[in-house]
Design a protein around this motif. Sequence first.
Motif, short mmCIF file in Angstrom:
data_model
loop_
_atom_site.label_atom_id
_atom_site.label_comp_id
_atom_site.label_asym_id
_atom_site.label_seq_id
_atom_site.Cartn_x
_atom_site.Cartn_y
_atom_site.Cartn_z
N ILE A 155 0.85 -1.19 0.00
CA ILE A 155 0.00 0.00 0.00
C ILE A 155 0.88 1.23 0.00
CG2 ILE A 155 -1.72 1.27 1.37
CD1 ILE A 155 -2.26 -1.82 2.46
N ARG A 156 0.65 2.10 -0.96
CA ARG A 156 1.52 3.25 -1.14
C ARG A 156 0.87 4.52 -0.56
NH1 ARG A 156 6.44 1.95 -3.22
NH2 ARG A 156 5.55 1.16 -5.16
N LEU A 157 1.72 5.42 -0.12
CA LEU A 157 1.28 6.73 0.35
C LEU A 157 1.28 7.73 -0.80
CD1 LEU A 157 3.40 7.01 3.62
CD2 LEU A 157 1.04 6.23 3.43
N ALA A 158 0.22 8.50 -0.90
CA ALA A 158 0.18 9.66 -1.79
C ALA A 158 -0.01 10.90 -0.91
CB ALA A 158 -0.95 9.55 -2.80
N ASP A 163 2.16 15.07 -7.51
CA ASP A 163 1.43 15.69 -8.62
C ASP A 163 1.04 14.65 -9.68
OD1 ASP A 163 3.75 15.18 -10.10
OD2 ASP A 163 4.49 17.24 -9.93
N ASP A 164 0.29 15.10 -10.69
CA ASP A 164 -0.23 14.19 -11.70
C ASP A 164 0.88 13.51 -12.49
OD1 ASP A 164 -2.82 14.66 -10.99
OD2 ASP A 164 -3.19 16.17 -12.53
N LYS A 165 2.03 14.12 -12.57
CA LYS A 165 3.16 13.50 -13.27
C LYS A 165 3.75 12.36 -12.45
CE LYS A 165 7.62 14.62 -15.43
NZ LYS A 165 8.61 15.70 -15.72
N ARG A 166 3.77 12.52 -11.13
CA ARG A 166 4.37 11.53 -10.24
C ARG A 166 3.40 10.39 -9.93
NH1 ARG A 166 8.87 8.96 -8.45
NH2 ARG A 166 8.82 8.53 -6.22
N LEU A 167 2.09 10.67 -9.92
CA LEU A 167 1.12 9.69 -9.46
C LEU A 167 1.20 8.33 -10.17
CD1 LEU A 167 -2.30 11.40 -8.63
CD2 LEU A 167 -1.00 9.80 -7.21
N PRO A 168 1.33 8.27 -11.50
CA PRO A 168 1.41 6.95 -12.14
C PRO A 168 2.56 6.10 -11.63
CG PRO A 168 0.93 8.64 -13.77
CD PRO A 168 1.27 9.36 -12.50
N LEU A 204 -7.34 11.68 -7.16
CA LEU A 204 -6.79 10.33 -7.11
C LEU A 204 -7.69 9.34 -7.85
CD1 LEU A 204 -5.55 10.17 -3.40
CD2 LEU A 204 -4.12 9.99 -5.44
N ARG A 205 -9.00 9.53 -7.74
CA ARG A 205 -9.92 8.59 -8.40
C ARG A 205 -9.78 8.65 -9.92
NH1 ARG A 205 -12.73 6.44 -4.35
NH2 ARG A 205 -13.73 7.75 -2.76
N ARG A 206 -9.27 9.74 -10.44
CA ARG A 206 -9.03 9.81 -11.88
C ARG A 206 -7.84 8.95 -12.31
NH1 ARG A 206 -10.33 15.43 -10.96
NH2 ARG A 206 -8.13 16.04 -11.06
N HIS A 207 -7.03 8.54 -11.35
CA HIS A 207 -5.82 7.77 -11.65
C HIS A 207 -5.89 6.31 -11.22
CE1 HIS A 207 -3.10 11.15 -12.83
NE2 HIS A 207 -3.94 11.85 -12.08
N THR A 208 -6.84 5.94 -10.35
CA THR A 208 -6.86 4.58 -9.83
C THR A 208 -8.27 4.15 -9.47
OG1 THR A 208 -5.98 3.08 -8.14
CG2 THR A 208 -6.42 5.35 -7.45
#
Length: 280
Positions: A155-158, A163-168, A204-208
Amino acid sequence: MTTDDSRIARRFAKLKAEGRGGLVTFVTAGDPDMEISAKIIQGLPGAGADLIEIGMPFSDPMADGPAIQAASLRALKAGMSLAKTIELVQGFRKADADTPIILMGYYNPIYIYGVDRFLADAKAAGIDGLIIVDLPPEEDVELCLPALQADVAFIRLATPTTDDKRLPTVLANTSGFVYYVSFTGVTGTKSVDSAHVAQAVDRLRRHTDLPIAVGFGIKTPEQARAIAAVADAAVVGTALVQVIADHTDAAGRATPGLVDAALGFVADLAGGVRNARSAA
């Protein structure tokens, strides 16, 4: 690899079916001693905790605030170790086969224990996931990838600075759920801002598609209710650890009523969380 049939996945599916957010509670293993810690952990589900994070005591908990640092020191002074932390979970599993257990902490104790041995022992004990705060995605080969192969969620921490560049990159090998840290800094030093959290969760929901749990700064049932209304779960750690601290003496030993006080506080939090969606 972790699957949709994991305890974590089943618990979040159950929460979704019930139309509510969950309560995730954090306590430090062995705080203030092994016996009391076991009683608290065993009582958490009955008090309303949906998932349990257990801190692995460490002598240099750099990301933690004073309360959790003190909890680690109390536990270590009482003789707690990573092996005994795993024993705590083994004891818990004798009575509870369903509540997800996540170990949270730092890589050093696991490295010393031995990664392969640790993962085998953790899986056998019924540990479902890991949150390791000092292992970034660039170090996934150290523990993340072996954990996933062992069917232990990583489980990762955000954070607000992810930012959106780092999130993936952060999300690439994340499993179980995403833990959103509601502010920058160490634990227990600020209060959560639910409006900011709602925006962050939407991003976050836009990415996962993974569930999103939000922690740091949640100290009251009202704050837990506000977070559980917008996220999949609210995580409470420092405030619960402080209740434990408030019921220890000057030498760090438990005083009468500690277990009841800790579980009573969790019950109050659970009451807030369980009413969150209806109140919203």
